[in-house]
Design a protein around this motif. Structure first.
Motif, PDB file in Angstrom:
ATOM      1  N   PHE A 135      87.719   5.380  66.879  1.00 35.75           N
ATOM      2  CA  PHE A 135      86.438   5.464  66.816  1.00 35.75           C
ATOM      3  C   PHE A 135      85.827   5.157  65.678  1.00 35.75           C
ATOM      4  O   PHE A 135      84.921   4.362  65.476  1.00 35.75           O
ATOM      5  CB  PHE A 135      85.863   7.487  66.250  1.00 35.75           C
ATOM      6  CG  PHE A 135      85.148   7.621  66.008  1.00 35.75           C
ATOM      7  CD1 PHE A 135      83.520   7.506  67.115  1.00 35.75           C
ATOM      8  CD2 PHE A 135      84.952   8.321  64.804  1.00 35.75           C
ATOM      9  CE1 PHE A 135      82.647   7.505  66.766  1.00 35.75           C
ATOM     10  CE2 PHE A 135      83.354   8.716  64.001  1.00 35.75           C
ATOM     11  CZ  PHE A 135      82.468   8.670  65.450  1.00 35.75           C
ATOM     12  N   HIS A 136      86.564   4.951  64.878  1.00 35.22           N
ATOM     13  CA  HIS A 136      85.766   4.249  62.889  1.00 35.22           C
ATOM     14  C   HIS A 136      86.423   2.831  62.850  1.00 35.22           C
ATOM     15  O   HIS A 136      85.758   2.427  62.114  1.00 35.22           O
ATOM     16  CB  HIS A 136      86.366   5.264  62.201  1.00 35.22           C
ATOM     17  CG  HIS A 136      86.524   6.494  61.901  1.00 35.22           C
ATOM     18  ND1 HIS A 136      85.339   6.921  61.209  1.00 35.22           N
ATOM     19  CD2 HIS A 136      87.202   8.001  61.703  1.00 35.22           C
ATOM     20  CE1 HIS A 136      85.325   8.577  61.250  1.00 35.22           C
ATOM     21  NE2 HIS A 136      86.188   9.203  61.278  1.00 35.22           N
ATOM     22  N   GLY A 140      80.303   0.673  68.979  1.00 36.10           N
ATOM     23  CA  GLY A 140      80.078   2.263  69.786  1.00 36.10           C
ATOM     24  C   GLY A 140      80.807   2.375  71.181  1.00 36.10           C
ATOM     25  O   GLY A 140      80.238   3.568  72.041  1.00 36.10           O
ATOM     26  N   THR A 164      83.935   5.926  74.423  1.00 32.09           N
ATOM     27  CA  THR A 164      83.776   6.191  73.179  1.00 32.09           C
ATOM     28  C   THR A 164      83.161   7.714  73.214  1.00 32.09           C
ATOM     29  O   THR A 164      82.098   8.335  74.237  1.00 32.09           O
ATOM     30  CB  THR A 164      83.621   5.385  72.249  1.00 32.09           C
ATOM     31  OG1 THR A 164      81.798   5.456  72.793  1.00 32.09           O
ATOM     32  CG2 THR A 164      83.480   4.232  73.186  1.00 32.09           C
ATOM     33  N   THR A 166      80.896   8.210  70.984  1.00 32.32           N
ATOM     34  CA  THR A 166      79.370   6.982  70.604  1.00 32.32           C
ATOM     35  C   THR A 166      78.707   7.976  72.300  1.00 32.32           C
ATOM     36  O   THR A 166      78.116   8.457  72.611  1.00 32.32           O
ATOM     37  CB  THR A 166      79.313   6.123  70.530  1.00 32.32           C
ATOM     38  OG1 THR A 166      80.383   6.181  68.958  1.00 32.32           O
ATOM     39  CG2 THR A 166      78.422   5.877  69.875  1.00 32.32           C
ATOM     40  N   ASP A 195      75.336   3.185  67.941  1.00 42.32           N
ATOM     41  CA  ASP A 195      76.236   2.541  66.412  1.00 42.32           C
ATOM     42  C   ASP A 195      75.753   1.883  64.720  1.00 42.32           C
ATOM     43  O   ASP A 195      76.424   2.083  64.572  1.00 42.32           O
ATOM     44  CB  ASP A 195      77.407   1.558  67.283  1.00 42.32           C
ATOM     45  CG  ASP A 195      78.294   1.694  66.945  1.00 42.32           C
ATOM     46  OD1 ASP A 195      78.921   2.842  65.939  1.00 42.32           O
ATOM     47  OD2 ASP A 195      78.893   0.790  66.750  1.00 42.32           O
ATOM     48  N   THR A 199      75.469   6.766  61.029  1.00 45.38           N
ATOM     49  CA  THR A 199      77.011   6.180  60.546  1.00 45.38           C
ATOM     50  C   THR A 199      78.096   6.557  61.860  1.00 45.38           C
ATOM     51  O   THR A 199      77.906   7.780  62.272  1.00 45.38           O
ATOM     52  CB  THR A 199      77.590   7.053  59.184  1.00 45.38           C
ATOM     53  OG1 THR A 199      77.137   8.871  58.881  1.00 45.38           O
ATOM     54  CG2 THR A 199      76.351   6.495  58.324  1.00 45.38           C
ATOM     55  N   LYS A 200      78.855   6.582  61.460  1.00 41.21           N
ATOM     56  CA  LYS A 200      80.413   7.690  62.072  1.00 41.21           C
ATOM     57  C   LYS A 200      80.377   8.902  62.041  1.00 41.21           C
ATOM     58  O   LYS A 200      80.211   9.710  62.876  1.00 41.21           O
ATOM     59  CB  LYS A 200      81.639   6.852  62.176  1.00 41.21           C
ATOM     60  CG  LYS A 200      81.652   5.288  62.198  1.00 41.21           C
ATOM     61  CD  LYS A 200      81.809   5.091  63.920  1.00 41.21           C
ATOM     62  CE  LYS A 200      81.695   3.691  64.304  1.00 41.21           C
ATOM     63  NZ  LYS A 200      82.205   3.432  65.611  1.00 41.21           N
ATOM     64  N   ASP A 201      80.020   9.317  60.757  1.00 41.12           N
ATOM     65  CA  ASP A 201      79.925  10.462  60.759  1.00 41.12           C
ATOM     66  C   ASP A 201      78.847  10.995  60.960  1.00 41.12           C
ATOM     67  O   ASP A 201      79.293  12.423  62.018  1.00 41.12           O
ATOM     68  CB  ASP A 201      79.891  10.889  58.875  1.00 41.12           C
ATOM     69  CG  ASP A 201      81.389  10.878  58.476  1.00 41.12           C
ATOM     70  OD1 ASP A 201      82.179  10.840  58.806  1.00 41.12           O
ATOM     71  OD2 ASP A 201      82.084  10.803  56.805  1.00 41.12           O
ATOM     72  N   LEU A 204      80.102  11.953  64.346  1.00 41.11           N
ATOM     73  CA  LEU A 204      81.202  13.196  64.829  1.00 41.11           C
ATOM     74  C   LEU A 204      80.830  13.984  65.000  1.00 41.11           C
ATOM     75  O   LEU A 204      80.586  15.254  65.814  1.00 41.11           O
ATOM     76  CB  LEU A 204      82.055  12.432  64.281  1.00 41.11           C
ATOM     77  CG  LEU A 204      83.596  12.961  63.793  1.00 41.11           C
ATOM     78  CD1 LEU A 204      84.191  13.396  65.365  1.00 41.11           C
ATOM     79  CD2 LEU A 204      84.484  12.902  63.429  1.00 41.11           C
TER      80      LEU A 204
END
Length: 845
Positions: A135-136, A140, A164, A166, A195, A199-201, A204
């Motif tokens: 994921f990181h 996306g 994914t 995302t 994406d 941010t990824k955070d 999530l």
């Protein structure tokens, strides 16, 4: 046509003419290019024509690339990121008890969004291990998974995983769960944009708050509550791995709902942990020490069953009424509301109702038991916190909240407000004498009230009893209607109404009208309203903001946002004077010690209270308090089929249900349990002059609950009857006939006395005669006789404690005060105003 001869062709090739022969007889050959063209035409005949050439293939491929590129560019620009769908943003309102433990959740969606910081790292890593390990680092979208899913959808093979995190978040938050190619295409483009913009955070966090975990739990916080009964931040690594396992197929891995799922769930759990080891998020040693966690058994969604629904309903009404949250905001959800309700006391109330009423009901054998409804409310007088409510048998079975409904008459529980108003306003009788608890009134049955300029009002006493002259204190103990109707006129019905509102009754209470009948309780205040008013009396007349809420927070992943609440201390005011409230308390102690509310003594605490019964016995009340707790209980009669109010005659196997019966028994049971383990406190009273009621010994905490009732036992309270309704002579109304009582000594009524002492044309103010000369129309000898009678009343009515068994070491048993009746007038003489007499003042205590 030309006559010239044809010119010879020089150079180049001339068309072949079969009639023209070259030298040697051989036809001329065409050039090479023409031969190739002819050869190609010859080769692409028949089925060979369907085979594309290399040039066609290359051209088609380039065209497809151009179309795909154009489609991607168009899709990227045409597909916008939509607003979140309603289901994704909907949250439950979370209601908590005062200690922070869960009370209920309101709303259709069981979700409580939390910031990513509250989600423990092992849970986040377990989710990534189960759903998307790259994921990181990856983009996306996963084009391969998209093509595979699209192909499966087109060919009817169903759906296949591989999206994914995302993409899954886009599906949960922005789109929906429909399985269509269009949704997949939108998901692709939105995921690309998301994406790039988040941010990824952030992605999530959104995924963890929108994913479904089974058991109607959306989001990690709701899942932690559903499976482990704890907040998400308190989950262990093994518990987090189990929740991550559920994301793949909640119903297939819920071992609490289906124990047969355990082998499958265990395999999935091991898969998640092994993946965490592979990703170096968990060491092998840590992995080895983990055991499969036990989960809570699956239960039907608690929702609003039992008392929870009633509590939520009352809290929502409080929030809207006080402008804290609008009804729309409450319906939208997303708030964490910490209430003032205490679970132990809520349970104690429910237990008291069950033992004193519910377990005694037998609707099959006794149809009247079908009508019984119970409501209750309990408040801490010093803080104004509502600590317990009882709304009914079960919110899912009986929707109307009996603690907050305003459609049953409060009956004689209203009478203390009249007394408090009299003391607070320094009211006087029709003859101008100050009113104290020892003032003697004429309690004759159906005696018309005096000083009232409206229609004739002559209320009947319970069972048509003639009490004759009776001290106001004793009239309160026995709930004499004739006395309190006159008292309301002496004080002024408008003043009584204002006092009731100041104590806590809403100004818009139905049937709270300024007339003599106000004293008998035709108003239909709620149980909670009455508890607030009685709590004000218990708090020495000081009234603050009675509250059901300690804290309200807007649930926000970025951090919960507290909402401002009214400051309880800023609104405290003196509703009535302390001596007015304390004097009323002193009189109401007599009701518990020796009047209609002796069943309340079983609580084992010093208590003050009042019983009440609605018209036709459609409701029975007990309202009482100790120094620490004010509680009101009501039994109501209602047809479960039609909703119509019904009398309680015969319910619970009783001829009549009185406030001193089951309501007082519930009150005592609950109060004793709710205050168990706390110090026993006596009342600290400052009563008005002439109103002292000395209790000659501290409260006997060793007396067993339910001990022998004090003198003469309890008395049935009076029942309010509407204006104009009168029972015929000998007709005692519904229920049993009264026991035979001794004849009352002859005496003149107040009306007769006033006709001889007051000019009928005399102007009357709202207080109806307060300015009248108390000695008018009396001769000195007659006035002296009345003074002596008043002294006897004071001596007999004020110098003894009611409700205590005689102490063998303190002389002979004390007897209750005998009613003081008006002395028979001498020849040519009339009573002094005929209205009331009061004894000498004896100071404060």
């Amino acid at each position: 046509m030309s006559d010239d001869p044809p010119q010879p062709i020089t150079g180049g090739w001339e068309p072949r003419d079969p009639t023209v022969h070259t030298p040697g007889g051989t036809p001329a050959r065409p050039p090479r290019r023409a031969r190739l063209r002819i050869r190609r035409r010859t080769r692409r005949t028949g089925w060979r024509r369907i085979i594309p050439t290399r040039r066609t293939v290359l051209g088609g491929f380039l065209l497809l690339v151009l179309l795909a590129t154009g489609g991607l560019l168009a899709g990227y620009h045409l597909v916008d990121v939509p607003p979140a769908n309603a289901a994704a943003t909907a949250q439950a309102n979370v209601y908590l008890y005062a200690d922070g433990t869960p009370l209920a959740q309101g709303g259709r969606v069981n979700r409580e969004s939390v910031p990513l910081a509250r989600v423990p790292r092992p849970l986040r890593q377990a989710v990534l291990a189960a759903e998307d390990r790259d994921f990181h680092t990856e983009p996306g979208v996963d084009p391969e998974a998209l093509v595979r899913a699209a192909w499966n959808t087109v060919t009817g093979k169903g759906t296949q995983g591989g999206s994914t995190i995302t993409q899954q978040y886009v599906k949960n938050y922005y789109l929906g769960q429909e399985r269509t190619l269009t949704r997949k295409v939108k998901e692709f483009f939105i995921a690309i944009k998301l994406d790039r913009s988040q941010t990824k955070d952030q992605i999530l966090e959104g995924y963890l708050n929108t994913s479904y975990y089974g058991r109607n739990a959306y989001g990690a916080q709701a899942a932690a509550r559903a499976y482990y009964g704890k907040d998400v931040q308190d989950l262990s690594t093994s518990e987090g791995a189990y929740l991550a396992s559920l994301l793949n197929a909640p119903s297939a891995y819920d071992v609490g709902a289906r124990p047969t799922n355990r082998p499958r769930a265990l395999a999935r759990w091991n898969y998640v942990l092994d993946a965490m080891v592979q990703e170096r998020w968990l060491t092998a040693a840590e992995r080895k020490g983990l055991v499969f966690p036990a989960v809570l058994p699956a239960r039907p969604t608690a929702g609003l069953a039992g008392q929870r629904g009633y509590a939520v309903q009352a809290v929502d009404a409080f929030l809207a009424r006080n402008g804290i949250l609008s009804e729309h905001a409450i319906a939208a959800g997303g708030y964490r509301i910490t209430t003032t309700l205490e679970k132990g006391r809520m349970d104690a109330f429910a237990d008291a109702v069950r033992e004193q009423v519910t377990d005694r009901l037998d609707p099959a054998a006794n149809p009247a038991d079908r009508y019984v409804r119970v409501g209750g409310a309990s408040i801490e007088p010093a803080t104004g916190r509502v600590v317990a409510l009882y709304g009914g048998v079960d919110y899912t079975r009986q929707y109307v909240n009996n603690a907050t409904r305003r459609d049953y008459q409060v009956g004689s529980t209203f009478k203390p407000f009249v007394l408090a108003s009299a003391v607070a306003h320094g009211a006087t009788t029709q003859t101008g004498e100050p009113i104290t608890p020892n003032t003697v009134y004429d309690g004759s049955n159906k005696r018309p009230v005096e000083g009232w300029t409206g229609a004739l009002y002559a209320p009947a006493n319970e069972d048509d009893v003639n009490y004759g002259g009776i001290p106001l204190r004793t009239a309160t103990d026995r709930s004499v209607n004739a006395v309190y109707a006159q008292l309301a006129v002496d004080v002024g019905p408008k003043k009584v109404k204002r006092t009731a509102i100041a104590l806590g009754l809403p100004a818009d209470t139905p049937d709270l009208n300024a007339s003599p009948s106000i004293a008998l309780g035709p108003a239909t205040a709620s149980v909670l309203d009455m508890a607030e008013a009685y709590a004000t009396l218990a708090n020495h007349g000081r009234r603050g903001l009675y509250t059901l809420v300690d804290k309200v927070e807007r649930i926000d992943p970025a951090g919960d946002q507290p909402l401002p609440l009214p400051a309880a201390g800023a609104t405290v005011r003196q509703a009535v004077s302390r001596e007015a409230a304390d004097t009323t308390t002193a009189v109401l102690r007599g009701v518990v010690e020796g009047g209609t509310g002796t069943a309340a003594r079983a609580a084992g605490r010093p208590a003050a209270g009042k019983t009440g019964t609605a018209e036709d016995d459609k409701a029975a009340w007990f309202a009482g308090y100790t120094p620490d707790l004010a509680t009101v209980v009501a039994l109501m009669g209602q047809d479960p089929d039609t909703g119509a109010q019904r009398p309680l005659y015969g319910a619970l196997g009783l001829d009549r249900v009185n406030g001193g019966g089951p309501p007082a028994e519930i009150w005592a049971h609950y109060t004793g349990t709710a205050l168990e383990g706390t110090p026993v406190r006596d009342f600290d009273l400052e009563v008005a002059e002439g109103a002292d009621f000395p209790f000659d010994a501290p409260w006997d905490t060793d007396r067993p609950p339910g001990s022998e009732a004090p003198w003469q036992g309890p008395h049935e309270e009076e029942v309010w009857a509407p204006d104009g309704e009168r029972y015929a002579e000998g007709d005692h109304g519904p229920g049993r006939a009264p026991a035979a009582r001794p004849e009352q000594p002859p005496g003149r009524t107040q009306t007769q006395a006033r006709n001889q002492t007051q000019d009928p044309a005399q102007d009357q103010s709202e207080n109806q005669g307060q300015a009248q000369d108390p000695g008018k129309g009396q001769d000195p000898g007659q006035a002296q006789g009345h003074a002596q009678a008043s002294t006897r009343a004071q001596a007999s009515g004020g110098a003894q404690r009611r409700g205590r068994a005689p102490d063998p070491g303190n002389g002979p048993e004390r007897q209750p005060p005998a009613p003081v009746h008006p002395p028979a007038p001498g020849p040519g003489a009339a009573p002094a105003g005929g209205t009331a007499r009061t004894g000498p003042a004896t100071g404060r205590q």
